[in-house]
Scaffold this active site. Structure first.
Site, PDB file in Angstrom:
ATOM      1  N   HIS A  33       6.029   5.397   3.380  1.00 59.91           N
ATOM      2  CA  HIS A  33       4.925   6.327   3.594  1.00 59.91           C
ATOM      3  C   HIS A  33       5.123   6.960   4.966  1.00 59.91           C
ATOM      4  CE1 HIS A  33       1.159   8.289   3.221  1.00 59.91           C
ATOM      5  NE2 HIS A  33       0.565   7.599   4.184  1.00 59.91           N
ATOM      6  N   MET A  90      27.221   3.377  -5.648  1.00 61.08           N
ATOM      7  CA  MET A  90      26.236   3.684  -6.687  1.00 61.08           C
ATOM      8  C   MET A  90      25.902   5.164  -6.600  1.00 61.08           C
ATOM      9  SD  MET A  90      23.688   0.375  -6.551  1.00 61.08           S
ATOM     10  CE  MET A  90      23.324   0.613  -4.805  1.00 61.08           C
ATOM     11  N   CYS A 144       3.647  12.768   0.915  1.00 69.35           N
ATOM     12  CA  CYS A 144       3.323  12.300   2.266  1.00 69.35           C
ATOM     13  C   CYS A 144       4.184  12.929   3.350  1.00 69.35           C
ATOM     14  CB  CYS A 144       3.381  10.781   2.331  1.00 69.35           C
ATOM     15  SG  CYS A 144       5.030  10.060   2.113  1.00 69.35           S
ATOM     16  N   ASP A 156      -2.921  10.324   9.778  1.00 67.76           N
ATOM     17  CA  ASP A 156      -2.317  10.444   8.447  1.00 67.76           C
ATOM     18  C   ASP A 156      -3.006  11.534   7.645  1.00 67.76           C
ATOM     19  OD1 ASP A 156      -1.110  10.140   6.025  1.00 67.76           O
ATOM     20  OD2 ASP A 156      -1.514   7.998   5.820  1.00 67.76           O
TER      21      ASP A 156
END
Length: 670
Positions: A327, A476, A271, A350
């Site tokens: 997205h 992390m 995307c 999109d």
């Protein structure tokens, strides 16, 4: 009969005109102008020839293979005393042997490659020019009042794309490169390769006066599902016959490969790559554009604005509806004369192929305000985008014996932290308020009712019963071993017996689950009234390294089962492992044409060697329109790798250089 003006040579004065039209970065030897704005060319006459305004002098400007006055792809006009800003017009100033000819196009003329012709009974070609949309012209439908916004959304050749998750937003620097050599021609080529042009070129060229039409064509042509589009989408882990979507860091490499390869779709994109390329093409054509990221982006398969998610015991989604961690799409700025007043401005589009719209894989342009107001009947594709940012979530668990239990739901999981790069700053701007009213507000309720969406889940504070949530530590980093925790709370007045299952699973940005990379045993425990407890899960590099992909995402899931009532409670959290930092120093004096050196360093965070290590640098007007790579081979565990990469600035002004590190085990370090 009037004497024919004889011309010795023609000077299109490209450098001056292109400077005035904000296209100098495109070229200094080709005329590239914007509609509704005058440009001036110089005609050098042959000795003895005179040019008089009263002569029989007319002009023709035409574009496309079948120019037509009716279709507005051909304009005929003569000399006038003044330039008109509402039609094609021309004026002339003469001296002894030269004529300064000023021409202005109609502010609604189709964009494209034009021929300018002098018609005196016999026709003389005066030259060719490219006409673009003009955000600086008030009469143009893409007019943008703010100079700072035009600098960001039209002229800026680099930007930031946001990925990750709302609590761990990551930044991907991207080079759009819309003014790099050859890119404008490729953008015009995309329009000429569209099915619309192939089926009816005359109509397609006429419609190119409308940015709504052009944006819709680009939404279809950036993906390749229906046509000779630019990119093939691939959300699997198999990219052997192409390039991993995470490898791309600039649009020019993709566009050049598509054009050089005979318009064969480039493999592969996801995307953010589709959106970044669409942004490049939009800005190149003069349409203001920005890249937008939506976190918790819903893909509503049946159009009911509700995401019904069914899971088995191992958290595998067995329904068609899905929610992507993020997205990415684009917004383009334009008026919408086809809609009611008030729906001009940013339009969501999109290019990622998810569903057909009017038979074609495209989406938009959808007015952002219409999405916010729940105007689902407006063009184009508003219900789909509305669901991406507003759908409610209802979750069930389906056991192997067929029984189904409702686990709960969320009204706030979808459409969070909608983000774009801020104007003039390398910072994130949250634009969620443009798409939706605050959760729980009266305005939000009004919009849902308008959208025929009456199944909003009740929102409440802490309720009686069991509660479970996941906690993580701030450190992390990929390569390390670390603990994550499931915290339990018994908010009842009686002692409860329960079972807890806590595990970790690799996940992609689009929500696709991978292998399990951490699995705790079913833990049985008794919790007294108001008592809490904690379950620890150790995530070890030796395990998760075999499961995660280049997104470096891990989904944590904890299931709590009431032993007496068989009620299910579920907590989940997606984490992103931190990568190492690239240390950068630029050596040399930054001057045009003078070599600079990027001095780079990075520490391998893994307990094992990195193979095939490569630094890549790229930047508009810095690296000749293509990335510069520097291979550094193998780097041992915890060792530093260094490199010096040379580049040469080509144009003055502020420029940004983007650095990427990749290897066999570590990617996406920017």
């Amino acid at each position: 009969m009037d004497k024919v003006v004889e011309i010795e040579r023609i000077d299109l004065v490209c450098e001056v005109n292109n400077t005035d039209h904000h296209t100098l970065q495109n070229s200094v030897d080709r005329l590239i102008v914007r509609r509704g704005q005058p440009f001036t060319i110089t005609l050098h006459l042959r000795p003895g020839t005179h040019f008089q305004n009263g002569d029989n002098i007319n002009f023709i400007a035409q574009t496309g293979p079948m120019p037509s006055v009716v279709a507005q792809t051909k304009a005929k006009f003569s000399l006038s005393r003044f330039i008109s800003r509402s039609s094609w017009s021309a004026t002339a100033e003469t001296s002894d042997s030269t004529v300064s000819l000023t021409v202005c196009s109609h502010p609604n003329a189709p964009i494209g490659v034009y021929k300018l012709i002098l018609d005196q009974g016999e026709r003389i070609g005066l030259g060719e020019f490219v006409l673009l949309f003009n955000p600086w012209c008030k009469q143009d439908s893409v007019y943008l009042a703010s100079e700072a916004e035009m600098e960001e959304y039209v002229l800026s050749q680099d930007g930031l794309i946001y990925r990750g998750i709302p609590k761990r937003i990551t930044v991907l620097p991207w080079t759009f490169g819309q003014f790099e050599p050859g890119i404008l021609d490729i953008c015009l080529q995309i329009l000429d390769e569209s099915p619309n042009y192939i089926s009816d070129a005359a109509l397609d060229c006429s419609e190119r006066r409308n940015p709504v039409y052009v944006t819709r064509v680009l939404s279809a042509m950036i993906n390749s599902l229906d046509d000779k589009g630019v990119l093939v989408g691939n959300w699997s882990d198999d990219h052997e016959d192409g390039v991993k979507p995470t490898v791309w860091k600039d649009s020019c490499s993709i566009l050049q490969q598509w054009s050089n390869d005979g318009c064969r779709a480039v493999r592969y994109g996801q995307c953010w790559v589709f959106a970044a390329v669409a942004c490049t093409v939009s800005r190149a054509l003069g349409i203001p554009c920005r890249v937008v990221t939506n976190y918790g982006s819903a893909r509503d398969s049946n159009g009911d604005l509700v995401m019904e998610r069914f899971y088995n015991e191992f958290d595998e989604n067995i329904a068609n509806d899905s929610i992507w961690n993020f997205h990415v799409w684009v917004e383009n700025w334009m008026t919408r004369p086809d809609l009611a007043l008030g729906y001009e401005g940013w339009q969501a589009s999109d290019p990622t192929p998810q569903r057909r719209s009017e038979g074609v894989f495209c989406c938009g342009p959808a007015p952002v305000r219409a999405i916010k107001e729940g105007e689902l009947t407006f063009k184009y594709d508003i219900p789909f985008v509305y669901a991406e940012v507003n759908a409610d979530v209802v979750e069930y668990i389906k056991l192997r014996d067929g029984r189904v239990f409702k686990m709960g739901g969320s009204t706030t999981e979808v459409g969070k932290s909608i983000s774009t790069k801020a104007v003039g700053r390398d910072e994130r701007e949250d634009i969620t308020h443009n798409y939706k009213y605050p959760e729980g507000s009266e305005e939000e309720r009004r919009v849902y009712e308008k959208a025929n969406h009456h199944n909003k889940l009740a929102q409440a504070g802490e309720e009686p019963g069991f509660h479970i949530k996941i906690k993580v530590t701030p450190d992390m980093q990929i390569g390390s071993d670390f603990d994550v925790y499931a915290e339990l709370k018994n908010n009842t007045m009686v002692t409860k017996s329960c079972r807890v299952m806590f595990y970790a699973q690799a996940v992609s940005y689009n929500g696709k689950l991978g292998e399990t990379c951490g699995l705790g045993e079913f833990t049985e425990m008794n919790l007294a009234p108001t008592e809490g407890s904690k379950v620890t899960l150790r995530l070890e590099y030796a395990e998760y390294s075999k499961a995660i992909n280049q997104d470096r995402m891990i989904k944590l899931v904890a299931l709590l089962i009431d032993a007496e009532t068989r009620d299910f409670y579920r907590a989940k959290k997606t984490i992103i492992l931190d990568g190492p930092e690239i240390i950068v120093n630029i050596l040399g004096v930054p001057k045009v044409g003078q070599n600079l050196v990027a001095d780079l360093a990075l520490q391998n965070p893994l307990p094992e060697p990195l193979e095939n290590c490569v630094f890549t640098i790229h930047g508009a007007n810095l690296t000749d329109g293509k990335p510069i790579t520097h291979e550094v081979g193998t780097v041992g565990p915890k060792e530093f790798v260094t490199a010096k990469v040379q580049f040469t600035p080509k144009l003055p002004g502020q420029r940004k250089i983007l650095i990427d590190f990749a290897s066999d085990k570590l990617h996406n370090v920017e």
